[in-house]
Design an enzyme around this catalytic site. Structure first.
Site, PDB file in Angstrom:
ATOM      1  N   VAL A  38       7.488  27.904   7.194  1.00  0.00           N
ATOM      2  CA  VAL A  38       8.866  27.879   6.916  1.00  0.00           C
ATOM      3  C   VAL A  38       9.079  27.161   5.483  1.00  0.00           C
ATOM      4  CG1 VAL A  38      10.981  26.643   7.981  1.00  0.00           C
ATOM      5  CG2 VAL A  38       9.402  27.711   9.421  1.00  0.00           C
TER       6      VAL A  38
ATOM      7  N   THR B  84       1.633  14.816   4.103  1.00  0.00           N
ATOM      8  CA  THR B  84       0.713  13.903   5.403  1.00  0.00           C
ATOM      9  C   THR B  84      -0.792  13.707   4.931  1.00  0.00           C
ATOM     10  OG1 THR B  84       0.489  15.863   6.496  1.00  0.00           O
ATOM     11  CG2 THR B  84       2.525  14.631   7.115  1.00  0.00           C
ATOM     12  N   SER B  85      -1.314  14.463   4.085  1.00  0.00           N
ATOM     13  CA  SER B  85      -2.957  14.407   4.008  1.00  0.00           C
ATOM     14  C   SER B  85      -3.279  14.546   2.604  1.00  0.00           C
ATOM     15  CB  SER B  85      -3.456  15.630   5.005  1.00  0.00           C
ATOM     16  OG  SER B  85      -2.709  16.770   4.218  1.00  0.00           O
TER      17      SER B  85
ATOM     18  N   CYS C  51      15.135  29.880  16.643  1.00  0.00           N
ATOM     19  CA  CYS C  51      15.384  30.769  15.544  1.00  0.00           C
ATOM     20  C   CYS C  51      15.982  31.947  16.355  1.00  0.00           C
ATOM     21  CB  CYS C  51      13.795  31.372  15.380  1.00  0.00           C
ATOM     22  SG  CYS C  51      12.899  31.474  16.719  1.00  0.00           S
TER      23      CYS C  51
ATOM     24  N   GLY D 212       6.947  33.039  14.687  1.00  0.00           N
ATOM     25  CA  GLY D 212       7.818  31.881  15.543  1.00  0.00           C
ATOM     26  C   GLY D 212       6.691  30.946  16.239  1.00  0.00           C
TER      27      GLY D 212
ATOM     28  N   HIS E 196      12.216  38.774  14.459  1.00  0.00           N
ATOM     29  CA  HIS E 196      12.449  38.787  16.061  1.00  0.00           C
ATOM     30  C   HIS E 196      13.723  39.462  16.098  1.00  0.00           C
ATOM     31  CE1 HIS E 196      10.349  35.079  16.633  1.00  0.00           C
ATOM     32  NE2 HIS E 196      11.312  34.155  16.589  1.00  0.00           N
TER      33      HIS E 196
END
Length: 371
Positions: free
Chosen positions: A14, A38-39, A137, A168, A276
């Site tokens: 995303v 974050t890392s 979604c 998804g 989808h």
């Protein structure tokens, strides 16, 4: 004044689609972007408009985050659960835009899908709401397709059957699906070239491979290639899956409806990668001609397109392969059912990484930048 925007979770599916769309629409020229990780704080960030973003910020550093006017995160629910309360408890007054589901149903959060609920978003901004969350979604894609019927209060209820893409569930699931496909092909690749093999001989090998202990099942836990999974998300007490529960709960919140529209259905995972698809049985609250229904649908937003209900147009335009990596929202198979003239069937397809995830976030960012 140009707003500072902290961007978190930009490496995932995303987040990557979000950055791509922001570059396509020249959104970075309107903001001062700060990329967080974050890392990998301190390392190089993404390349934006051919320029390398250096020195990633620490996504757990509350002091740095508090300096942002806007934070947009695609990092997932666990990050939101850990960081969002700390920021708000420290009296951070910035805007939080989130792809995760954690905050969707909170009273002080607004679910964003501006082609459908811009009035709701503007009312929230007027009230001082500063938390804006992307919707589920399938819900967002349904509303982009059926928005005209919803906003004109023409729907009593909807029953939906979904055909949901592997993406998804996350990138690991897409990779596993492709590994499953590759595994099945490998066991019969030579047989496919040998005319002495019957289709049933080949099918038997494929089935045996999908049931073997070596078949890739770490994420899905069951085969998806050549199969489907008629359950998505956790089980609810009433027999729904949580994915099915979201349909009614989120739709009514997105539209801020006074009279609740009933929505239920069955959510199914299929082997599509990005798109989808959804099949609808719609109970209208009045008898409207099919031509008027088409006009109402297509006039709602610039992305929805009514596909004529014939075989050739349907096969060419109403499939995941035709819609993947586009903002198009085709809707077709529109017809009145022989049950009653107030019953309508429809089928729609949409890219769940675009209108189903990244695009509403990008558009919300632009609304805030222009305040």
């Amino acid at each position: 004044m140009t707003k500072s925007v902290g961007i978190i979770g930009w490496r995932g599916m995303v987040g990557s689609v979000l950055l791509k769309r922001m570059q396509e629409e020249n959104d970075f020229s309107k903001i001062i972007p700060y990329f967080f990780s974050t890392s990998q704080s301190g390392q190089d960030g993404p390349i934006i408009n051919n320029i390398l973003s250096k020195n990633l910020k620490d996504a757990y550093n509350i002091n740095l985050l508090q300096e942002m006017d806007i934070i947009i995160t695609c990092q997932g629910s666990s990050y939101t659960e850990k960081i969002y309360p700390k920021l708000r408890n420290n009296n951070w007054q910035g805007y939080w835009i989130d792809a995760a589901s954690t905050l969707r149903m909170e009273k002080d959060a607004t679910i964003i899908l501006d082609p459908v609920n811009l009035n709701v978003i503007n009312n929230a901004l007027d009230k001082g709401i500063k938390t804006f969350v992307g919707g589920n979604c399938t819900v967002s894609l349904m509303l982009m397709a059926l928005g005209g019927l919803f906003v004109n209060n023409l729907i009593d209820w909807v029953f939906v059957s979904t055909y949901q893409a592997a993406s998804g569930a996350g990138s690991r699931y897409v990779i596993e699906l492709l590994k499953q496909m590759g595994s099945l092909y490998n066991v019969v690749s030579k047989d496919l070239l040998d005319k002495s093999y019957s289709v049933l001989d080949i099918e038997k090998k494929v089935t045996q491979e999908s049931r073997s202990k070596n078949f890739p099942l770490e994420n899905f836990s069951v085969p998806l290639a050549t199969s489907l999974i008629p359950w998505i998300d956790v089980e609810m007490k009433n027999g729904q899956s949580r994915e099915e529960w979201k349909g009614q709960a989120e739709t009514n919140k997105i539209l801020n409806l006074k009279k609740k529209v009933l929505i239920d259905g069955t959510c199914v995972r299929i082997s599509s990668i990005r798109c989808h698809s959804q099949s609808f049985l719609i109970k209208l609250n009045k008898d409207i001609s099919l031509e008027n229904i088409k006009k109402i649908i297509v006039n709602h937003n610039q992305w929805v397109d009514v596909i004529p209900n014939n075989m050739q147009k349907t096969l060419c335009n109403l499939t995941p392969s035709a819609v993947t990596d586009t903002l198009n929202i085709p809707i077709g198979r529109l017809r009145k059912l022989n049950i009653d003239d107030r019953y309508l069937s429809a089928f729609t397809v949409g890219d769940q990484l675009l209108w189903g995830a990244a695009e509403p976030l990008r558009r919300m960012l632009n609304l805030l930048v222009n305040i």
